[in-house]
Design a protein around this motif. Structure first.
Motif, mmCIF file in Angstrom:
data_model
loop_
_atom_site.group_PDB
_atom_site.id
_atom_site.type_symbol
_atom_site.label_atom_id
_atom_site.label_comp_id
_atom_site.label_asym_id
_atom_site.label_seq_id
_atom_site.Cartn_x
_atom_site.Cartn_y
_atom_site.Cartn_z
ATOM 1 N N MET A 1 0.846 -1.165 0.000
ATOM 2 C CA MET A 1 0.000 0.000 0.000
ATOM 3 C C MET A 1 0.896 1.235 0.000
ATOM 4 S SD MET A 1 -2.887 1.177 2.739
ATOM 5 C CE MET A 1 -3.921 -0.188 2.349
ATOM 6 N N LYS A 2 0.537 2.209 -0.785
ATOM 7 C CA LYS A 2 1.300 3.450 -0.861
ATOM 8 C C LYS A 2 0.442 4.568 -0.283
ATOM 9 C CE LYS A 2 4.274 5.830 -4.064
ATOM 10 N NZ LYS A 2 4.812 5.848 -5.404
ATOM 11 N N VAL A 3 1.033 5.368 0.602
ATOM 12 C CA VAL A 3 0.306 6.431 1.283
ATOM 13 C C VAL A 3 1.026 7.742 1.043
ATOM 14 C CG1 VAL A 3 -0.446 7.287 3.527
ATOM 15 C CG2 VAL A 3 -0.474 4.851 3.067
ATOM 16 N N GLN A 4 0.284 8.785 0.717
ATOM 17 C CA GLN A 4 0.854 10.117 0.575
ATOM 18 C C GLN A 4 0.313 10.971 1.712
ATOM 19 O OE1 GLN A 4 0.311 11.905 -3.240
ATOM 20 N NE2 GLN A 4 1.533 13.681 -2.745
ATOM 21 N N VAL A 5 1.219 11.519 2.512
ATOM 22 C CA VAL A 5 0.835 12.317 3.671
ATOM 23 C C VAL A 5 0.681 13.768 3.238
ATOM 24 C CG1 VAL A 5 1.544 13.046 5.976
ATOM 25 C CG2 VAL A 5 2.087 10.746 5.185
ATOM 26 N N PRO A 6 -0.465 14.392 3.525
ATOM 27 C CA PRO A 6 -0.643 15.801 3.150
ATOM 28 C C PRO A 6 0.281 16.714 3.964
ATOM 29 C CG PRO A 6 -2.537 15.018 4.392
ATOM 30 C CD PRO A 6 -1.648 13.836 4.167
ATOM 31 N N ILE A 12 2.924 13.326 11.276
ATOM 32 C CA ILE A 12 3.231 12.026 10.676
ATOM 33 C C ILE A 12 4.709 12.018 10.314
ATOM 34 C CG2 ILE A 12 2.727 10.400 8.817
ATOM 35 C CD1 ILE A 12 0.329 10.806 10.575
ATOM 36 N N MET A 13 5.494 11.291 11.107
ATOM 37 C CA MET A 13 6.935 11.261 10.871
ATOM 38 C C MET A 13 7.448 9.851 10.564
ATOM 39 S SD MET A 13 8.145 13.927 13.783
ATOM 40 C CE MET A 13 9.739 14.198 13.056
#
Length: 95
Positions: A1-6, A12-13
């Motif tokens: 799964m690929k997640v892009q953090v806004p 989110i570190m």
């Protein structure tokens, strides 16, 4: 799964920050607690042990430890946060 953090989620570190958000959304009470399939004996990694010793020595010498969020690099500060570069920003250069 690929997640892009806004860019506004500065909290989110690490991967586990995402795991925590998913667990909160799913509900901690719905997660089944199971014993691990294997057991191991752990030990501290030498790098954090040495870093803690260095921190303690410097604090003992009267220095103050400061870890501000603003001490970062250009990629994180501008590219990932989608901000234009600003003149006059203090840069810490390692030599």
């Amino acid at each position: 799964m690929k997640v892009q953090v806004p860019c506004y989620r500065a909290d989110i570190m690490h991967d586990w920050d995402l795991f925590e958000d998913v667990a909160i959304a799913f509900g901690y009470e719905r997660i089944e607690d199971l014993p691990p399939k294997t057991y191991t004996v752990g030990k501290p990694h030498p790098i954090p042990v040495t870093a803690a010793l260095v921190r303690e020595v410097f604090c003992g010498l009267g220095y103050l430890e400061v870890m501000p969020f603003s001490l970062t690099n250009e990629e994180i500060l501008y590219e990932r946060m989608q901000r234009p570069e600003r003149p006059g920003v203090l840069r810490v250069i390692r030599r």
